[in-house]
Scaffold this motif. Structure first.
Motif, short mmCIF file in Angstrom:
data_model
loop_
_atom_site.label_atom_id
_atom_site.label_comp_id
_atom_site.label_asym_id
_atom_site.label_seq_id
_atom_site.Cartn_x
_atom_site.Cartn_y
_atom_site.Cartn_z
N UNK A 268 -27.96 -2.23 -30.35
CA UNK A 268 -28.42 -1.62 -32.08
C UNK A 268 -29.47 -0.40 -31.74
N UNK A 269 -28.87 0.43 -32.04
CA UNK A 269 -29.67 2.26 -32.12
C UNK A 269 -29.71 3.03 -32.82
N UNK A 270 -30.75 3.02 -33.43
CA UNK A 270 -30.58 4.53 -34.19
C UNK A 270 -30.11 5.19 -33.98
N UNK A 271 -29.15 6.35 -34.58
CA UNK A 271 -28.24 6.90 -34.54
C UNK A 271 -28.68 7.90 -35.71
N UNK A 272 -29.03 7.86 -36.90
CA UNK A 272 -28.54 8.62 -38.27
C UNK A 272 -30.30 8.16 -38.81
N UNK A 273 -31.39 9.21 -38.85
CA UNK A 273 -32.69 8.73 -39.66
C UNK A 273 -31.89 8.66 -40.92
N UNK A 274 -32.87 8.09 -41.91
CA UNK A 274 -32.48 8.32 -42.62
C UNK A 274 -32.74 7.24 -44.53
N UNK A 275 -33.76 7.28 -45.27
CA UNK A 275 -34.13 6.71 -46.06
C UNK A 275 -32.38 6.24 -46.47
N UNK A 276 -31.93 7.18 -47.24
CA UNK A 276 -30.07 6.60 -47.92
C UNK A 276 -29.48 6.15 -46.96
N UNK A 277 -29.52 6.07 -45.91
CA UNK A 277 -28.27 4.98 -45.24
C UNK A 277 -28.75 3.91 -45.38
N UNK A 278 -27.53 3.12 -44.98
CA UNK A 278 -27.47 1.77 -45.32
C UNK A 278 -27.63 1.77 -43.29
N UNK A 279 -27.51 -0.13 -43.37
CA UNK A 279 -28.15 -0.17 -41.55
C UNK A 279 -26.83 -1.10 -40.76
#
Length: 284
Positions: A268-279
């Motif tokens: 599990x690695x962060x690819x796209x940051x953003x508050x509106x994105x899902x997990x």
């Protein structure tokens, strides 16, 4: 001189009848139920992996009660069945059938001792057992699900389902991977699909569009790399407003036990940051 009466403008009234409103509300309720069930299921899977403290156990109990109050898995499946209604443009098998008709059978199928004029297909997490009934002359389908809503669907857990001696030529995972709450089990599900398929067998996957186009931990390209690692090559794909359709071909076998024991190739690695994105994420 004859006086003409001035025509008054017609009152603006809604042309939507009560029946249409009821249908719309029913659909909205079903979508809300499905979404809520997914959220609770994911939280439940995460909690099950933690130390079973009194606080964790209490929360798990609360989640079970909330799911039960919603109607449980049975209610979720009924809501999914509504979403597959033809009037709502459901049933993802339609796109798959079009692709299948355009493909030529691999020569390996012709030389297979189990080969016949029909395709053998396993539909995992099937809401309906009649998705391929119209193609019954050339597709021999078997449908399984944890909580069948159709007498034609066998009650079974894919993670425990025995690998057949005569493997399938097609396996379908339509809106199934995203339902699995455990990110590692999602990867194992795809790896297991490899074990169920013959060489050059086809894997049909459908995901909600946001899973690969609005996730912090998964993109379309990232998902394809995972499938490549698990022995699949992309044949074709299609993106709609709500769904993403993939058709992969099995190009090699994988050792699922070795994969499970080794360090994750795709953690599990962060690819796209953003508050509106899902997990949404697939770990393998």
């Amino acid at each position: 001189m004859t006086l003409r009466r001035k025509k008054l403008p017609k009152p603006v009234v809604s042309t939507t009848n009560n029946k249409t409103i009821r249908k719309k509300k029913t659909h909205q309720f079903s979508q809300a139920l499905i979404s809520k069930f997914h959220v609770l299921n994911k939280e439940k899977e995460k909690l099950k992996q933690q130390s079973q403290t009194a606080e964790v156990i209490e929360r798990l109990t609360a989640i079970d009660k909330e799911m039960e109050h919603m109607g449980g898995l049975d209610a979720y499946q009924k809501a999914s069945l509504l979403g597959q209604d033809k009037r709502r443009g459901g049933d993802s098998s339609k796109w798959f059938i079009k692709q299948l008709l355009s493909l030529k059978k691999p020569i390996e199928f012709e030389n297979d001792i189990n080969y016949s004029e029909t395709y053998s297909l396993l539909d995992v997490g099937a809401v309906s057992g009649t998705n391929y009934s119209k193609e019954g002359k050339w597709i021999k389908a078997k449908a399984i699900d944890l909580n069948p809503q159709d007498s034609l669907v066998e009650k079974a857990d894919f993670f425990e389902y025995p690998i057949p001696t005569e493997k399938y030529q097609i396996l379908c995972l339509s809106l199934v991977i995203n339902f699995v709450g455990d990110t590692k089990k999602r990867g194992i599900m795809i790896a297991r699909a490899n074990e169920f398929l013959v060489k050059n067998g086809l894997l049909f996957i459908v995901l909600p569009n946001p899973c690969v186009n609005n996730s912090r931990y998964c993109t379309d390209e990232h998902f394809k790399k995972i499938l490549d690692y698990l022995g699949f090559s992309l044949v074709t794909s299609h993106v709609s407003r709500k769904l993403v359709y993939y058709l992969f071909r099995k190009i090699k076998d994988v050792n699922i036990k070795k994969i499970q024991k080794s360090k994750p190739k795709f953690p599990k690695v962060l690819l796209n940051d953003g508050v509106s994105r899902n997990n949404f994420c697939v770990v393998i």
